[in-house]
Design a protein around this motif. Sequence first.
Motif, mmCIF file in Angstrom:
data_model
loop_
_atom_site.group_PDB
_atom_site.id
_atom_site.type_symbol
_atom_site.label_atom_id
_atom_site.label_comp_id
_atom_site.label_asym_id
_atom_site.label_seq_id
_atom_site.Cartn_x
_atom_site.Cartn_y
_atom_site.Cartn_z
ATOM 1 N N GLY A 227 23.752 -94.297 29.963
ATOM 2 C CA GLY A 227 23.098 -93.396 30.905
ATOM 3 C C GLY A 227 23.520 -91.944 30.739
ATOM 4 N N VAL A 228 23.709 -91.280 31.863
ATOM 5 C CA VAL A 228 24.025 -89.854 31.829
ATOM 6 C C VAL A 228 25.406 -89.629 31.209
ATOM 7 C CG1 VAL A 228 24.971 -89.699 34.199
ATOM 8 C CG2 VAL A 228 23.814 -87.735 33.187
ATOM 9 N N ASP A 229 26.307 -90.567 31.396
ATOM 10 C CA ASP A 229 27.658 -90.490 30.816
ATOM 11 C C ASP A 229 27.577 -90.421 29.285
ATOM 12 O OD1 ASP A 229 30.405 -90.619 30.583
ATOM 13 O OD2 ASP A 229 30.608 -92.667 31.313
ATOM 14 N N GLY B 253 15.071 -82.659 34.991
ATOM 15 C CA GLY B 253 15.517 -82.209 33.679
ATOM 16 C C GLY B 253 16.670 -83.037 33.156
ATOM 17 N N ASP B 254 17.134 -82.607 31.992
ATOM 18 C CA ASP B 254 18.271 -83.243 31.325
ATOM 19 C C ASP B 254 19.508 -82.429 31.678
ATOM 20 O OD1 ASP B 254 20.216 -84.114 29.580
ATOM 21 O OD2 ASP B 254 18.968 -83.918 27.780
ATOM 22 N N ILE B 255 20.421 -83.022 32.402
ATOM 23 C CA ILE B 255 21.582 -82.289 32.917
ATOM 24 C C ILE B 255 22.448 -81.730 31.786
ATOM 25 C CG2 ILE B 255 23.267 -84.191 33.136
ATOM 26 C CD1 ILE B 255 23.749 -83.126 36.060
ATOM 27 N N ILE C 174 23.974 -89.857 41.166
ATOM 28 C CA ILE C 174 25.136 -90.736 40.964
ATOM 29 C C ILE C 174 24.849 -92.133 41.513
ATOM 30 C CG2 ILE C 174 27.588 -91.061 41.554
ATOM 31 C CD1 ILE C 174 27.651 -87.935 41.980
ATOM 32 N N SER C 175 25.178 -93.138 40.732
ATOM 33 C CA SER C 175 25.026 -94.570 41.087
ATOM 34 C C SER C 175 23.589 -95.090 41.070
ATOM 35 C CB SER C 175 25.639 -94.901 42.460
ATOM 36 O OG SER C 175 27.054 -94.903 42.386
ATOM 37 N N CYS C 176 22.620 -94.227 40.789
ATOM 38 C CA CYS C 176 21.205 -94.659 40.872
ATOM 39 C C CYS C 176 20.667 -95.279 39.594
ATOM 40 C CB CYS C 176 20.320 -93.494 41.278
ATOM 41 S SG CYS C 176 20.609 -92.984 42.975
ATOM 42 N N GLY C 177 21.494 -95.374 38.563
ATOM 43 C CA GLY C 177 21.059 -96.005 37.315
ATOM 44 C C GLY C 177 21.540 -97.433 37.273
ATOM 45 N N VAL C 178 22.399 -97.751 36.307
ATOM 46 C CA VAL C 178 22.871 -99.134 36.169
ATOM 47 C C VAL C 178 23.693 -99.605 37.375
ATOM 48 C CG1 VAL C 178 22.814 -99.173 33.644
ATOM 49 C CG2 VAL C 178 24.902 -98.480 34.790
HETATM 50 P P1 ADP Z 1 25.372 -94.918 37.316
HETATM 51 O O1 ADP Z 1 26.211 -95.839 36.462
HETATM 52 O O2 ADP Z 1 26.217 -94.073 38.248
HETATM 53 O O3 ADP Z 1 24.252 -95.618 38.007
HETATM 54 P P2 ADP Z 1 23.557 -93.866 35.249
HETATM 55 O O4 ADP Z 1 23.918 -92.926 34.174
HETATM 56 O O5 ADP Z 1 23.167 -95.260 34.859
HETATM 57 O O6 ADP Z 1 24.796 -93.848 36.280
HETATM 58 O O7 ADP Z 1 22.374 -93.260 36.110
HETATM 59 C C1 ADP Z 1 22.520 -92.222 37.048
HETATM 60 C C2 ADP Z 1 21.245 -91.395 37.078
HETATM 61 O O8 ADP Z 1 21.279 -90.455 36.006
HETATM 62 C C3 ADP Z 1 19.952 -92.206 36.906
HETATM 63 O O9 ADP Z 1 19.008 -91.763 37.886
HETATM 64 C C4 ADP Z 1 19.508 -91.824 35.483
HETATM 65 O O10 ADP Z 1 18.085 -91.853 35.353
HETATM 66 C C5 ADP Z 1 20.014 -90.399 35.391
HETATM 67 N N1 ADP Z 1 20.170 -89.831 34.042
HETATM 68 C C6 ADP Z 1 20.305 -90.459 32.845
HETATM 69 N N2 ADP Z 1 20.411 -89.555 31.854
HETATM 70 C C7 ADP Z 1 20.348 -88.324 32.427
HETATM 71 C C8 ADP Z 1 20.370 -86.974 31.947
HETATM 72 N N3 ADP Z 1 20.510 -86.712 30.640
HETATM 73 N N4 ADP Z 1 20.254 -85.959 32.838
HETATM 74 C C9 ADP Z 1 20.137 -86.209 34.169
HETATM 75 N N5 ADP Z 1 20.102 -87.444 34.697
HETATM 76 C C10 ADP Z 1 20.198 -88.491 33.833
#
Ligand code: ADP
Length: 171
Positions: free
Chosen positions: A34-36, A11-13, A118-122
Motif C-alpha cells: 500500500g502507501v507504505d 493524489g499520490d502522497i 490511515i487503516s483504510c486499506g488492508v
Molecule cells: P493500512 O494498512 O493502514 O490500511 P494501506 O496502505 O493499505 O494502509 O491503505 C491506506 C490508504 O492509503 C488506502 O486508502 C489506500 O488506497 C491509500 N494509498 C495507497 N497508496 C497511496 C498513495 N501512493 N498515496 C496516497 N494514498 C495511498
Amino acid sequence: MRSQTIDIIMGDITQLSVDAIVNAANNSLLGGGGVDGAIHRVAGPELLEECRGLKGCDTGQAKLTSGYQLPAKHVIHTVGPIWYGGEEGEAGHLASCYRDSLRLAEQYQLKSVAFPAISCGVYGYPAEQAAEIAIRTVMEEKSNDLSIIFCLFSEEMLSVYQRVFKGLSEN
Ligand code: ADP
C-alpha cells in the motif's frame, strides 16, 4: 497568527512537496504494501536504514524520519489499528495516530503535513468512520500555523472525506 487549514485532495502522497507526509506503516516500520510500499520505493533505501534504527512503533504512536528522495522533507510513520469489528479500541487507536502525528509536527515546527487514509486499506477500517475520526481529531487539535492535507487515493475515498468534512463543518 495564522490558523490551521484543512484541504482534501485526490493524489499520490509520495508526490507532495510538504514538510511531512504521514505513512500508514505497520509495527515493524520495515516496510509493507500500500502507501507504505509506495513511500519506501520513492524515498529509497536510506529510509529503510533509518527505520531499522527506530526499533518499531506501537499502534497509535508515530515516529519521524527524513524524507530522503521524496519531495517531502520528512516522513511521519504511524501505525493504525487493524479493524476487528470496532470493539477492540480501534477508534481510540486511530484518533491517537492523528494526534501523535500532529504532536510531532508541532515539535519539529512543521508547516504542512499530508495524511493518507490511515487503516483504510488492508487494515480494513470502514471508510466513513475512519474519515470522521481523521477530520474530527485534526479539527480538535487546532494546531496553529499548520496546513493539513488529506490526500486520498480514489474518487470514492475523496467523496467520503468531502461529505464527512461538510457534515462536521456544519455542526
Ligand atoms: P493500512 O494498512 O493502514 O490500511 P494501506 O496502505 O493499505 O494502509 O491503505 C491506506 C490508504 O492509503 C488506502 O486508502 C489506500 O488506497 C491509500 N494509498 C495507497 N497508496 C497511496 C498513495 N501512493 N498515496 C496516497 N494514498 C495511498
